[in-house]
Motif scaffolding. Sequence first.
Motif, short mmCIF file in Angstrom:
data_model
loop_
_atom_site.label_atom_id
_atom_site.label_comp_id
_atom_site.label_asym_id
_atom_site.label_seq_id
_atom_site.Cartn_x
_atom_site.Cartn_y
_atom_site.Cartn_z
N GLU A 1 18.11 7.91 -17.01
CA GLU A 1 17.85 9.05 -16.13
C GLU A 1 16.54 9.74 -16.53
O GLU A 1 15.76 10.16 -15.65
N HIS B 1 27.46 4.79 -5.59
CA HIS B 1 26.59 5.76 -6.25
C HIS B 1 25.16 5.24 -6.47
O HIS B 1 24.44 5.78 -7.31
N GLY C 1 23.24 8.24 -10.66
CA GLY C 1 24.28 8.74 -11.55
C GLY C 1 25.66 8.38 -11.02
O GLY C 1 25.94 8.50 -9.83
N GLY C 2 26.55 7.94 -11.91
CA GLY C 2 27.88 7.48 -11.53
C GLY C 2 27.96 5.98 -11.36
O GLY C 2 29.05 5.41 -11.37
N HIS C 3 26.82 5.34 -11.20
CA HIS C 3 26.77 3.88 -11.13
C HIS C 3 26.92 3.31 -12.53
O HIS C 3 26.56 3.96 -13.53
N HIS D 1 23.94 3.46 -15.02
CA HIS D 1 23.31 4.75 -15.32
C HIS D 1 23.61 5.19 -16.75
O HIS D 1 24.74 5.08 -17.23
N ARG E 1 24.11 18.34 -8.77
CA ARG E 1 24.06 17.28 -9.79
C ARG E 1 22.91 16.35 -9.43
O ARG E 1 23.13 15.29 -8.82
N ARG F 1 19.29 13.64 -3.24
CA ARG F 1 20.03 14.01 -4.45
C ARG F 1 20.97 15.18 -4.17
O ARG F 1 20.72 16.01 -3.30
N ASP G 1 21.25 14.14 -10.73
CA ASP G 1 21.24 12.73 -11.14
C ASP G 1 22.09 11.87 -10.22
O ASP G 1 22.14 10.64 -10.39
N ARG G 2 22.74 12.50 -9.22
CA ARG G 2 23.62 11.78 -8.30
C ARG G 2 23.18 11.95 -6.85
O ARG G 2 22.49 12.90 -6.50
N ASP H 1 26.47 8.59 0.21
CA ASP H 1 26.92 7.60 -0.77
C ASP H 1 28.00 6.71 -0.17
O ASP H 1 29.08 7.20 0.19
#
Length: 422
Positions: A353, A397, A343-345, A348, A384, A380, A386-387, A393
Amino acid sequence: MAEVGRRDACRALTAVAGALALTMLGTAAAHGGPPAAPDRPGAPAAPGHWTGSWEAAASGTAAPLPGASIRNVVRTSVGGTAVRVRVSNRLGTLPLVLGAATVARQRPNAPKSPKAVSGTMRALTFGGRKKITVPAGRDVVSDPLPLNVPAAANLLVTLHTPGDSGPATYHRDALQTNFLALDGNRAAEVGGAGYRATTTSWYYVTGVDVLRPQAPGSVVALGDSLTDGSGSTPNANRRWPDRLAERLRALPPGRRQGVLNAGVAGNRLLREGRGPSASARFDADVLSRTGVRTLIVLEGVNDIKGTPDQTDPAALVAAYRELVRRAHARGIRVVGATITPFGGHGGHTAARERVRRAVNRLIRGGGVFDAVADFDAVVRDPSRPDRLRAAYDPGDHLHFNDAGMRALADSIDLMDLAGPAR
């Protein structure tokens, strides 16, 4: 020969006497097909066990370097009393002519130096010959060579390519400074003064085996850039397979498995991406390797976020099952890793997801792999999911910094790396 050289030769001369001289591993020119006689190139006549200590999977081709000497710096996971080296022309289209090849120990604590430890420089031979032609689409394994090879040490594997042999099989993202001498055969040069250029890729060299008294075998890590090490510190050997090797070296000698990194940045499970797909290169990068007992699979994120993207979780799981079937046919145990967040890439999306989470549920549910390494749960962000956790990191991400790599390796249950496939 210097005194250290005489001692090394005496330790292993008996063990390698009478060894088979050369193994040619047949592969498809572009995709690494079925190997011939894996695990047994140069099998010793005296007691001892060959173990894979280092690997770099072929990821593509680069422009040739005619007239150059290429000094590759590779790091052992386990040590031994003799060594043999795998040279690959697997992705080449013309015969690869090698004018000379050598192996030596790099000066300790000097990862950016082309200098060898005095008395450790050895000429590699192939079927007793110092010069060899490797057919397109093939690998060769050198004759066994007496050399005291420490664990967690850097070796210098140098190849001289006298002419233009066409596209060079290489591993693009070595995260390691390697050295080039562009003015002729300097393969046996100890001081390294002629190596005035550098590259961050490994050329032609795809494996190192060592001879050991114990036979715990080796672990192959099959993956993409997350396994290849993207995001970790260059010249520091902080990929998660490096840390796994460090943990295994702390075990009793009979459990110290070698660790082979078969990660390729950009690799995909189902489709060709950066280099052949994981399925296509499986024989060459896993089954042909020496003494493999366990396989760890971390693949799938590039299938999910790539173009075209994989929208069916069942297709990925079916591909995992096929890899497991092929591994089990060779008695190899398979550990499956859950797909980590991105997530954030830029790649994504909410739909991707959902696919990632569905695949992970199927992996965790059992029945796919012999054991599960839940990398997703380890890295993870709890708030969040998904990140990635910010502490792991490097900023994109997707990949992992050194701390994230360490967290992955430390989460693996070492008991899952032993024992036969179910």
